[in-house]
Design a protein around this motif. Structure first.
Motif, PDB file in Angstrom:
ATOM      1  N   UNK A  20       0.847  -1.189  -0.169  1.00 53.07           N
ATOM      2  CA  UNK A  20      -0.155  -0.118  -0.117  1.00 53.07           C
ATOM      3  C   UNK A  20       0.770   1.291  -0.088  1.00 53.07           C
ATOM      4  N   UNK A  21       2.160   1.126   0.675  1.00 49.72           N
ATOM      5  CA  UNK A  21       3.001   2.231   0.897  1.00 49.72           C
ATOM      6  C   UNK A  21       3.470   2.493  -0.681  1.00 49.72           C
ATOM      7  N   UNK A  22       3.772   1.416  -1.267  1.00 51.03           N
ATOM      8  CA  UNK A  22       4.183   1.499  -2.819  1.00 51.03           C
ATOM      9  C   UNK A  22       3.104   2.048  -3.460  1.00 51.03           C
ATOM     10  N   UNK A  23       1.861   1.831  -3.593  1.00 50.29           N
ATOM     11  CA  UNK A  23       0.741   2.203  -4.148  1.00 50.29           C
ATOM     12  C   UNK A  23       0.488   3.851  -4.096  1.00 50.29           C
ATOM     13  N   UNK A  24       0.919   4.173  -2.965  1.00 50.73           N
ATOM     14  CA  UNK A  24       0.465   5.680  -2.672  1.00 50.73           C
ATOM     15  C   UNK A  24       1.602   6.498  -3.286  1.00 50.73           C
ATOM     16  N   UNK A  25       2.942   5.957  -3.576  1.00 56.00           N
ATOM     17  CA  UNK A  25       3.878   6.728  -4.835  1.00 56.00           C
ATOM     18  C   UNK A  25       3.255   6.709  -6.004  1.00 56.00           C
ATOM     19  N   UNK A  79      -4.849   2.265   4.530  1.00 51.72           N
ATOM     20  CA  UNK A  79      -3.540   2.757   5.082  1.00 51.72           C
ATOM     21  C   UNK A  79      -3.013   3.728   3.991  1.00 51.72           C
ATOM     22  N   UNK A  80      -3.644   3.799   2.894  1.00 55.36           N
ATOM     23  CA  UNK A  80      -3.378   4.498   1.918  1.00 55.36           C
ATOM     24  C   UNK A  80      -3.386   6.185   2.459  1.00 55.36           C
ATOM     25  N   UNK A  81      -4.349   6.240   2.880  1.00 49.29           N
ATOM     26  CA  UNK A  81      -4.541   7.679   3.499  1.00 49.29           C
ATOM     27  C   UNK A  81      -3.346   8.078   4.351  1.00 49.29           C
TER      28      UNK A  81
END
Length: 117
Positions: A20-25, A79-81
């Motif tokens: 999800x952290x990667x997705x946020x990038x 967790x994206x937010x």
């Protein structure tokens, strides 16, 4: 056997959190691309990076879905937010208000409660 199952569950949870952290990038690259004229080489590069992150994330997402339920995995996308809030402050130097922090805390509590099936 039970201990091994817990280790695998923790590893999957960590992998999901990092995914999800990667997705946020993707959003970070998208925001950077907005600073440039559409179809300029900088815009194409940054937008391409955003799409590349999404492609990598989709592969990781499918690997994670082989190990946990869709409902549990999808819930973790909240967790994206939190990541977006973090990147907004660290990278773009945006102001973080208490309302935004409270919102992320509420989302995180919902994720934790929901994962306790």
């Amino acid at each position: 056997m039970e201990n091994n199952k817990k280790k695998n569950g923790l590893a999957i949870s960590i992998a999901l959190f990092l995914a999800v952290g990667l997705y946020s990038f993707s959003a970070v690259f998208g925001k950077f691309s907005a600073f440039y004229k559409v179809m300029s080489w900088q815009w194409i590069l940054l937008y391409g990076c955003s799409l590349g992150v999404l492609m990598l994330y989709s592969v990781i997402w499918q690997l994670i879905l082989e190990r946990i339920s869709l409902s549990q995995a999808y819930m973790s996308k909240g967790f994206y937010y939190g990541f977006i809030l973090l990147w907004s402050a660290l990278i773009f130097h945006e102001t973080i208000t208490w309302n935004k922090i409270l919102g992320v805390i509420i989302i995180t509590i919902g994720i934790v409660v929901g994962k306790k099936e």
